[in-house]
Design a protein around this motif. Structure first.
Motif, PDB file in Angstrom:
ATOM      1  N   THR A  85       0.832  -1.204   0.000  1.00  0.00           N
ATOM      2  CA  THR A  85       0.000   0.000   0.000  1.00  0.00           C
ATOM      3  C   THR A  85       0.865   1.251   0.000  1.00  0.00           C
ATOM      4  OG1 THR A  85      -1.741  -1.181   1.188  1.00  0.00           O
ATOM      5  CG2 THR A  85      -1.824   1.221   1.237  1.00  0.00           C
ATOM      6  N   VAL A  86       1.929   1.242   0.797  1.00  0.00           N
ATOM      7  CA  VAL A  86       2.860   2.378   0.819  1.00  0.00           C
ATOM      8  C   VAL A  86       3.526   2.528  -0.548  1.00  0.00           C
ATOM      9  CG1 VAL A  86       5.002   3.270   1.832  1.00  0.00           C
ATOM     10  CG2 VAL A  86       3.259   2.231   3.305  1.00  0.00           C
ATOM     11  N   VAL A 145      -3.162   4.458   5.569  1.00  0.00           N
ATOM     12  CA  VAL A 145      -2.893   3.045   5.290  1.00  0.00           C
ATOM     13  C   VAL A 145      -3.991   2.181   5.891  1.00  0.00           C
ATOM     14  CG1 VAL A 145      -1.320   1.124   5.698  1.00  0.00           C
ATOM     15  CG2 VAL A 145      -0.403   3.372   5.081  1.00  0.00           C
ATOM     16  N   ALA A 146      -4.406   2.519   7.107  1.00  0.00           N
ATOM     17  CA  ALA A 146      -5.496   1.770   7.742  1.00  0.00           C
ATOM     18  C   ALA A 146      -6.773   1.876   6.906  1.00  0.00           C
ATOM     19  CB  ALA A 146      -5.726   2.288   9.155  1.00  0.00           C
ATOM     20  N   GLY A 147      -7.037   3.063   6.371  1.00  0.00           N
ATOM     21  CA  GLY A 147      -8.219   3.244   5.545  1.00  0.00           C
ATOM     22  C   GLY A 147      -8.160   2.445   4.254  1.00  0.00           C
ATOM     23  N   HIS A 148      -6.974   2.367   3.649  1.00  0.00           N
ATOM     24  CA  HIS A 148      -6.819   1.629   2.391  1.00  0.00           C
ATOM     25  C   HIS A 148      -6.892   0.118   2.604  1.00  0.00           C
ATOM     26  CE1 HIS A 148      -5.928   4.612  -0.732  1.00  0.00           C
ATOM     27  NE2 HIS A 148      -5.275   5.313   0.188  1.00  0.00           N
ATOM     28  N   LEU A 157       8.463   4.436   0.649  1.00  0.00           N
ATOM     29  CA  LEU A 157       9.508   3.421   0.563  1.00  0.00           C
ATOM     30  C   LEU A 157      10.861   4.067   0.819  1.00  0.00           C
ATOM     31  CD1 LEU A 157       8.456   1.384  -2.601  1.00  0.00           C
ATOM     32  CD2 LEU A 157       8.183   0.725  -0.213  1.00  0.00           C
ATOM     33  N   ASN A 158      11.697   3.359   1.536  1.00  0.00           N
ATOM     34  CA  ASN A 158      13.010   3.888   1.883  1.00  0.00           C
ATOM     35  C   ASN A 158      13.895   3.953   0.642  1.00  0.00           C
ATOM     36  OD1 ASN A 158      15.085   4.819   3.417  1.00  0.00           O
ATOM     37  ND2 ASN A 158      15.347   2.977   4.646  1.00  0.00           N
TER      38      ASN A 158
END
Length: 404
Positions: A38-39, A50-53, A94-95
């Motif tokens: 998701t990220v 993120v919780a919503g997705h 993302l890192n």
């Protein structure tokens, strides 16, 4: 009273594992991948976003994000307001340092090394022109290991941690071995035994990796045929987003499809194979150009085509016609949504495509066919090594826990 986790026990010599613990571990690994995916798919999400997705609770997302941050897979950015009630959250992305994909390549005329970050961005790129055909494999692998070490050192200075490499090879790989690479003159070469450096690479065929790079980096459709060329001609078929290997792993041998059954004898023993008309050596020979030593062969050929050298123009037209004949059969059999020319063909696309499309329009008459679905890859000759590096990134995104 808190229940302690159950440990494996023995009954009649059989080890039994608490399936509830295994199930919870599997679910957490799956949720880690969901959150990381998701990220990766969205820009500047907060934990609440993120919780919503995902439909996961905020508490679960927060714990999973902390784990991904600790593994250096995700980084937090500045505070941002979502417009909802409550305090602002930090953005997630993302890192761009930490774990990275590492691709290596052995070509007939070059060696390569490539490091990409989790976003798929190329951070280190090294290529050395070098004649490898019929050379001692140990000598070639020693040179590649030196190139890999230099690329790894450069990546580490950027804060990246290259994972175990994948090696793109112009032939048929087996476990730790290059089984058959006729254009290198290698057979049954034990790569794992001969590799002189740390992190023995995993092997994969160059055409397969080129096709996967189109899927992951160039956003190709989920059903397409990828055709590429260097000394040989390889093809790879992607069906529903997955690489089709065939029942024994031999799928993709387009180069030895006969296009003129009564043509000259091929090195494979058959007659009139596509490679006799459309591989690099055949086109250079037909163009009247010697195999260059200092100049890249494809660059030399394109220079002569642009200068309207008659031999070069005739040779590229002959190659385009032969490719069109071979592709007509492949398209009729597999009905791909697109055909993508990779490798040297991508750079020769402006001259190959008109002849290929003309042949396909003439030969594919049973069903509707759009010749514009045959295109040149935007990745050029970088596809196989990019696919090798991106293979690791895809593995991490699918299973972040695999990093250990």
């Amino acid at each position: 009273m808190t229940e302690t986790p159950r440990s494996p026990v023995q009954h009649n010599g059989i080890r039994h594992v608490d399936t509830r613990t295994a199930s919870q571990t599997g679910m957490r690994r799956q949720n880690l991948a969901v959150v990381l995916g998701t990220v990766a798919a969205h820009a500047e999400l907060s934990r609440a976003d993120v919780a919503g997705h995902t439909g996961l609770t905020r508490a679960a997302v927060s714990s999973l994000v902390d784990e991904l941050i600790a593994a250096e897979l995700v980084r937090e950015g500045p505070m941002t307001s979502s417009g909802r009630a409550g305090r602002p959250g930090r953005t997630l992305a993302l890192n761009d340092s930490g774990p990275a994909g590492f691709g290596l390549e052995i070509g007939v005329g070059h060696l390569g090394a490539c490091v990409v970050d989790l976003r798929g961005e190329v951070r280190v790129w090294r290529r050395v022109e070098r004649a490898n055909a019929h050379r001692d494999p140990a000598n070639v692998l020693a040179a590649l290991a030196d190139l890999a070490a230099a690329a790894r050192s450069e990546a580490e200075l950027l804060g990246l941690r290259p994972q175990s490499p994948m090696l793109s090879v112009p032939g048929l790989p087996g476990p730790g071995m290059l089984t058959h690479a006729p254009n290198l003159g290698w057979h049954d070469v034990p790569i794992a035994t001969l590799w002189p450096g740390p992190d023995t690479p995993t092997l994969e065929n160059e055409a397969n990796l080129g096709a996967l790079a189109e899927l992951w980096a160039a956003h190709a459709p989920t059903n397409f045929l990828h055709v590429s060329a260097e000394a040989g001609i390889g093809a790879a078929l992607i069906i529903d987003g997955r690489l089709y290997r065939g029942s024994r792993g031999y799928a993709g041998e387009l180069g030895h499809m006969p296009v003129h059954p009564n043509g000259p004898r091929c090195t494979c023993g058959s007659r009139g194979c596509l490679e006799l008309y459309a591989n690099q050596e055949a086109v250079l020979h037909a163009a009247g150009l010697p195999e260059p030593t200092a100049t890249d062969p494809v660059t030399a050929l394109t220079d002569h085509i642009r200068a309207e050298h008659p031999g070069a123009l005739d040779a590229i037209e002959r190659a385009g016609d032969a490719l069109g004949i071979a592709l007509a059969g492949a398209i009729g059999l597999f009905d791909p949504a697109a055909v993508i020319l990779g490798g040297a063909y991508a750079e020769l696309g402006p001259w190959l495509l008109p002849r290929i499309r003309s042949q396909l329009e003439t030969r594919l008459t049973v069903r509707p066919f759009d010749p514009e679905t045959v295109t040149a890859s935007p990745l050029g000759r970088r596809g196989p090594i990019l696919g090798a590096a991106l293979h690791t990134i895809q593995r991490i995104l699918r299973n972040p826990a695999s990093l250990g």
